[in-house]
Design a protein around this motif. Structure first.
Motif, PDB file in Angstrom:
ATOM      1  N   THR A 131      14.134 -39.922   4.394  1.00  0.00           N
ATOM      2  CA  THR A 131      12.694 -39.672   4.542  1.00  0.00           C
ATOM      3  C   THR A 131      11.923 -39.948   3.248  1.00  0.00           C
ATOM      4  O   THR A 131      10.726 -39.674   3.177  1.00  0.00           O
ATOM      5  N   ILE A 132      12.590 -40.477   2.236  1.00  0.00           N
ATOM      6  CA  ILE A 132      11.906 -40.809   0.990  1.00  0.00           C
ATOM      7  C   ILE A 132      10.782 -41.812   1.226  1.00  0.00           C
ATOM      8  O   ILE A 132       9.655 -41.633   0.756  1.00  0.00           O
ATOM      9  N   VAL A 133      11.094 -42.851   1.980  1.00  0.00           N
ATOM     10  CA  VAL A 133      10.088 -43.905   2.193  1.00  0.00           C
ATOM     11  C   VAL A 133       8.895 -43.399   2.994  1.00  0.00           C
ATOM     12  O   VAL A 133       7.746 -43.515   2.550  1.00  0.00           O
ATOM     13  N   PRO A 134       9.108 -42.809   4.192  1.00  0.00           N
ATOM     14  CA  PRO A 134       7.923 -42.380   4.954  1.00  0.00           C
ATOM     15  C   PRO A 134       7.118 -41.274   4.295  1.00  0.00           C
ATOM     16  O   PRO A 134       5.883 -41.253   4.394  1.00  0.00           O
ATOM     17  N   LEU A 135       7.764 -40.349   3.596  1.00  0.00           N
ATOM     18  CA  LEU A 135       7.034 -39.221   3.013  1.00  0.00           C
ATOM     19  C   LEU A 135       6.427 -39.548   1.654  1.00  0.00           C
ATOM     20  O   LEU A 135       5.302 -39.123   1.355  1.00  0.00           O
ATOM     21  N   ASP A 149       5.458 -44.509   1.386  1.00  0.00           N
ATOM     22  CA  ASP A 149       4.364 -44.957   2.258  1.00  0.00           C
ATOM     23  C   ASP A 149       3.071 -44.202   1.987  1.00  0.00           C
ATOM     24  O   ASP A 149       1.978 -44.740   2.205  1.00  0.00           O
ATOM     25  N   SER A 150       3.162 -42.972   1.502  1.00  0.00           N
ATOM     26  CA  SER A 150       1.955 -42.180   1.205  1.00  0.00           C
ATOM     27  C   SER A 150       1.388 -42.499  -0.164  1.00  0.00           C
ATOM     28  O   SER A 150       0.327 -41.992  -0.530  1.00  0.00           O
ATOM     29  N   GLY A 151       2.101 -43.293  -0.955  1.00  0.00           N
ATOM     30  CA  GLY A 151       1.617 -43.654  -2.276  1.00  0.00           C
ATOM     31  C   GLY A 151       1.915 -42.647  -3.353  1.00  0.00           C
ATOM     32  O   GLY A 151       1.420 -42.764  -4.475  1.00  0.00           O
ATOM     33  N   TYR A 152       2.729 -41.637  -3.042  1.00  0.00           N
ATOM     34  CA  TYR A 152       3.035 -40.622  -4.063  1.00  0.00           C
ATOM     35  C   TYR A 152       3.945 -41.206  -5.139  1.00  0.00           C
ATOM     36  O   TYR A 152       3.717 -41.010  -6.327  1.00  0.00           O
ATOM     37  N   TRP A 153       5.008 -41.877  -4.715  1.00  0.00           N
ATOM     38  CA  TRP A 153       5.863 -42.653  -5.610  1.00  0.00           C
ATOM     39  C   TRP A 153       5.996 -44.065  -5.072  1.00  0.00           C
ATOM     40  O   TRP A 153       5.875 -44.285  -3.862  1.00  0.00           O
TER      41      TRP A 153
END
Length: 380
Positions: A358-362, A365-369
């Motif tokens: 879930t690293i990518v979707p959370l 993709d949200s621009g956090y990292w």
């Protein structure tokens, strides 16, 4: 970190579309008349710059408030209580109109809040509840009990007792685990612990989970000031005392990524594996720090809890703006957060469990990292 701070600006800018003026209701000693927004100063007190999480919080709050038209006095206290007290005293003396405070010790600021009240300066507690004072006007935070539930749930998922969707897993145990808690002077640590222990207790009662060290109270598990080195030393001591006879360790409940990295260093240093795939115990975490997200991606740390500080900053700006304009800030909890003197009206935000898949979707993709930051383990 500036990238994540700037991500909060869009919403903050919408708060003061006109950018013209607010009507003060006495905050900071103003006379209740109309005053230019740029003449209002918000003091922002953050606990430390040793955690990337708090740097991101400070940057996001400052950038959002400035975008909304306010002057901002942002100070970091280096995890030193007297320093934070002095910084807040100075903010009050210099005429701040409102204070946003993330306390190092939630019980150590009573005199500062008394002084703020005497100067008619509202106080917003930011993520950490300030205790033992009637002068806390509002609290903006995450649902910290639920964060504890999520931490324990991620441990159960890592052990295979539960599946990621919450359904029953195939593993039946018994499993040996150890428990870590945060700093006792941080009110949040108690909520994290209660949420986690309420979730784990049925499995402890049924002996699916065991704690070989016997250290099962928050006082035994607590790590003062959330220090990574202290967590590493405690884990090393537990391994020496309780696991030297070949007893296997399967998992560790950790409430913060900094502690998690110290725990993992101790585990790896005693030959318990380098990754989960080759026998490293499952270790949880919190705050989605980039160094730990990289470890999750590499299969070293199992999970973290993502508390999107952009949302926290945005909500604190909305709350500050409402108070400064003489409006009632939006609260979604008026029962839970009793600081020992009063129940503080609060706005609770939601958090998410971060697993490798879930690293990518959370986060990405949200621009956090960015994907590059996850790969390197370092913020750009």
């Amino acid at each position: 970190m500036k990238k994540r701070a700037l991500a909060a600006l869009g919403a903050a800018a919408m708060l003061v579309l006109s950018g013209c003026s607010v009507t003060s209701t006495g905050a900071g000693g103003n006379d209740g008349g109309s005053t230019e927004t740029k003449d209002i100063t918000v003091g922002v007190s953050m606990p430390t710059q040793t955690s990337e999480r708090w740097i991101a919080d400070g940057d996001a709050v400052k950038a959002g408030l400035e975008e909304a038209g306010y002057d901002v006095d942002l100070q970091y206290a280096s995890d030193d209580i007297p320093t934070q007290s002095q910084q807040i005293d100075q903010m009050i003396t210099e005429g701040a109109d409102l204070l946003i405070v993330a306390a190092i010790d939630g019980t150590a600021l009573s005199s500062q809040l008394d002084a703020a009240a005497a100067a008619d300066i509202p106080v917003i507690a930011y993520d950490r509840l300030i205790r033992d004072s009637e002068h806390v006007d509002f609290y903006v935070t995450f649902d910290n009990y639920e964060v504890g539930v999520q931490q324990a749930t991620s441990l159960l998922v890592g052990l295979g007792i539960l599946k990621a969707d919450g359904s029953e897993g195939d593993a039946t145990g018994p499993f040996n685990i150890e428990l870590f808690a945060g700093s006792l002077d941080d009110n949040n640590a108690h909520f994290f612990w209660k949420g986690a222990m309420d979730t784990l207790q049925p499995y402890l009662d049924s002996k699916v989970l065991n704690v070989p060290s016997g250290q099962m109270t928050i006082e035994q598990a607590a790590i003062l000031r959330w220090q990574q080195e202290t967590a590493q030393k405690r884990m090393e001591d537990i391994l020496t005392a309780s696991y030297g006879n070949g007893t296997p360790l399967h998992g560790v409940l950790s409430p913060y990524d900094g502690l998690s990295r110290g725990i993992i260093t101790a585990l790896q240093g005693t030959g318990l594996g380098t990754t989960i795939a080759d026998g490293l115990p499952v270790v949880t975490g919190q705050d989605a720090e980039i160094a730990s997200i990289a470890l999750i991606d590499q299969g070293v740390q199992f999970a973290s809890i993502f508390k999107d500080t952009r949302k926290l900053a945005e909500q604190s700006i909305k709350t500050a703006t409402a108070i400064l304009e003489g409006d009632e800030p939006e609260a979604n909890d008026t029962e839970t957060y009793d600081n020992g003197v009063k129940v503080v009206p609060s706005y609770l935000l939601t958090s998410d469990i971060v697993y490798k898949d879930t690293i990518v979707p959370l986060l990405v993709d949200s621009g956090y990292w960015t994907a590059e930051e996850v790969a390197s383990g370092q913020a750009e």
